[in-house]
Structures are given as structure tokens and as C-alpha cells.
Design an enzyme around this catalytic site. Structure first.
Site: not given
Ligand SMILES: NC(=O)c1ccc[n+]([C@@H]2O[C@H](COP(=O)([O-])OP(=O)(O)OC[C@H]3O[C@@H](n4cnc5c(N)ncnc54)[C@H](OP(=O)(O)O)[C@@H]3O)[C@@H](O)[C@H]2O)c1
Length: 300
Positions: A14-16, A18-20, A143, A170
């Protein structure tokens, strides 16, 4: 790219976004050869171009859809073919349902399938290569939202066919991340592979925003209105993705953490788990159930 790779290799799922994206960037900056995954290669290519422009490093891009076992198996086969070693695996990809229940290709509820079962399968496929690459590290992005499932995982309705609430599924999937960490860390104890889980904190990303491709797969069930009722409204200001990535980068690279394993981090410090999240019997139960579910879908 092939056997000429000499830098340590780090896979970031998921490196495209946010956090990734910021984790991939931080690891590339530190000299690791980053394998970025995206389920949409065009969005992945945009992110990789941005990382390469900002770091001056080369980043590899591979397709991975965690909602499809076929995609996970194809990705793992490509990785095993191209990379003689895997020094870090960052399970970052994840989704937070936004009101609609949908299922992965194999019929698992999306949060369970994408956030837990997909990474579980991927780890099993790459496990021998990671162990052979030791010292190596596995980082599981969980999380603090796991606490929103105070009664733990609903083993009687694991796919939430009876009742569906976005925050609940979730939270359960993020609790599953912690359970996975507990058991995997114990299984890999003594191999030189560390396994830790992390709560990155509240980060401004795309998480929880419905993706068109996912909505198209929503199964007929009433929309869960609790998704938009402000369940998360009392949270403080979110931090930037770059700050949100610091804990993952640190767990993957910090020399001080070279032998730390089996720990849940609340950002950069060991966190306190609720009794349910620390329960190893429940963790083993989920592990066994996951193995059973995977066995129903063998590779062809
Ligand atoms: N943001 C927060 O406040 C927060 C807090 C605690 C934990 N987290 C955790 O941090 C991690 C990263 O999330 P983020 O906040 O950076 O959100 P994000 O910007 O939505 O990034 C999520 C990443 O996961 C990918 N993904 C979603 N569904 C997928 C699938 N079926 N197969 C492969 N990749 C998939 C997304 O791809 P697409 O762009 O194609 O959908 C995107 O690259 C997650 O595990 C989340 O639970 C986030």
C-alpha cells in the site's frame, strides 16, 4: 532487476498513498531497495515517481491486491523470483470500511480479508525467504482503533454476515493484526526475524474514503449509517503522513530495535495492550482459524 540487488530489500504494501508512501520514501532515503506495492499500477507509478524525485533513489513497483489470493500468490512468486533476500516486510496496506459491506474475491468480509487474511497468506508465502535473509524484520501496521472492539473478535460471525458495523469490523481487523504479531513473533523466535506491530497514531490520509472499485463490490446489505455518524469526531488534529510513517520506518531500521520482537508499539514506544489484545489463547484461535480458511482456497 534481479540477482544484482545488493542493498537490503524492503517491501512496503500500500505504498501509493498515505503512511505507506511516506514509509517507502523514508526507507529509500535510508538506502534500502524499496519494493512498493499498489493494487492500481498507474497510481503506484505516480507515487513511485514522486518518491524517486524526492529521494533520487530507484524504487521498484509491483501490483498487489490483498483482496485476491490469486494476486497475492502472483506477487509472492514474482518477489521470490526477483529478490534473493527480503530484509523487511512492512504490512501497511489496509482499509477502513465506510458503511458498505463488501467481500474479497474469495468471499471474506473486506476488512478481515484485506487487513488480516491477505497479509497472513502473503507472510506464509514469503516466510522462508525472510528467515533465510535474517536478520530481518516484519512490521505490522495495526491501530489503536482495535479498542473499538472491546469484546474482541466475533468468532461466531467472523465475516459479519449477521451484523455489520464499519468501525467494529475495522477494529476487529486491527486486533487481528496484533494477534498475528503475537503468534508470528513466537514462531520466529530464534530465527533472527523480528515481528512487531504498531499504532501509527491519527494520520491525515485517504483511510475510510470509499474507493469506487470497492463500492462496486458491495454486497446487498443495508448501508451501515454508523460509519458517518461521527464515531471518530472527537479525535485530535491528525498528523501528516510523513510523521505517521516515523514509527514504521524506525521499526524497520533502527539498530536499537534490532532484537526487539513481539511488541505492540504505540507510535515509537511500547504500548499497553488491553487484556483481550494480550490474550495469547485468542491469538492462537485466530491463527488456527486463519489456517483453516486458507486451506479452503489452495493454489491451483
Ligand atoms: N490514518 C490513520 O489515522 C491510521 C491510524 C491507525 C492505523 N492506520 C493504518 O495505517 C495503514 C495505512 O493506511 P493510511 O492511513 O495510509 O490510508 P490510505 O491512504 O488509505 O492508504 C492505504 C493503502 O492501502 C491500500 N489498500 C487498500 N485496499 C487494498 C487492497 N485490497 N490491496 C492492496 N492494497 C490495498 C491502499 O490502496 P488504494 O489507494 O488503491 O486504495 C493504500 O495504498 C492501514 O493499515 C491503516 O489501518 C491508519
Amino acid at each position: 532487476m534481479g540477482s544484482g540487488v545488493t542493498a537490503p530489500v524492503a517491501i512496503v504494501t500500500g505504498a501509493n498513498s498515505g503512511i505507506g508512501l511516506e514509509t517507502a520514501l523514508g526507507l529509500a532515503e535510508r538506502g534500502l531497495r524499496v519494493v512498493a506495492t499498489a493494487r492500481d499500477l498507474s497510481r503506484g507509478a505516480e507515487a513511485v515517481a514522486e518518491i524517486e524525485r524526492r529521494t533520487g533513489k530507484t524504487v521498484d513497483l509491483l501490483r498487489l491486491d490483498l483482496a485476491s489470493f490469486a494476486s497475492i500468490r502472483e506477487f509472492a512468486a514474482t518477489v521470490l523470483d526477483r529478490y534473493p533476500r527480503i530484509d523487511a516486510l512492512i504490512h501497511n496496506a489496509g482499509l477502513a470500511p465506510s458503511g458498505h459491506r463488501w467481500e474479497t474475491q474469495e468471499g471474506f468480509e473486506a476488512a478481515f480479508g484485506v487487513n488480516h487474511l491477505g497479509p497472513f497468506l502473503l507472510t506464509s508465502l514469503l516466510r522462508d525467504r525472510i528467515v533465510a535473509s535474517a536478520p530481518a524484520r516484519i512490521v505490522i501496521v495495526s491501530s489503536g482503533a482495535y479498542r473499538a472492539a472491546p469484546n474482541g473478535i466475533c468468532f461466531d460471525d467472523l465475516q459479519h454476515r449477521e451484523t455489520f458495523h464499519s468501525l467494529q469490523v475495522y477494529a476487529e481487523s486491527k486486533l487481528a493484526n496484533i494477534y498475528f504479531m503475537h503468534i508470528l513473533a513466537r514462531q520466529l523466535d530464534g530465527t533472527g526475524v523480528t515481528v512487531n506491530a504498531v499504532n501509527p497514531g491519527y494520520v491525515a490520509t485517504q483511510l475510510g474514503r470509499p474507493r469506487e472499485a470497492d463500492l462496486a463490490r458491495a454486497v446487498a446489505m443495508p448501508r451501515d449509517e454508523s460509519a458517518s455518524n461521527g464515531a471518530l469526531a472527537n479525535l485530535p488534529e491528525p498528523m501528516t503522513p510523513a510523521r505517521g510513517a516515523i514509527p514504521s520506518i524506525r521499526l524497520a531500521t533502527d539498530e536499537e530495535l534490532a532484537t526487539t520482537t513481539g511488541v505492540y508499539f504505540d507510535r515509537t514506544r511500547p504500548g499497553t495492550l488491553t487484556p483481550i489484545a494480550a490474550d495469547l489463547d485468542l491469538a492462537r484461535r485466530l491463527w488456527d482459524e486463519s489456517v483453516r480458511l486458507l486451506a479452503r482456497h489452495p493454489a491451483h
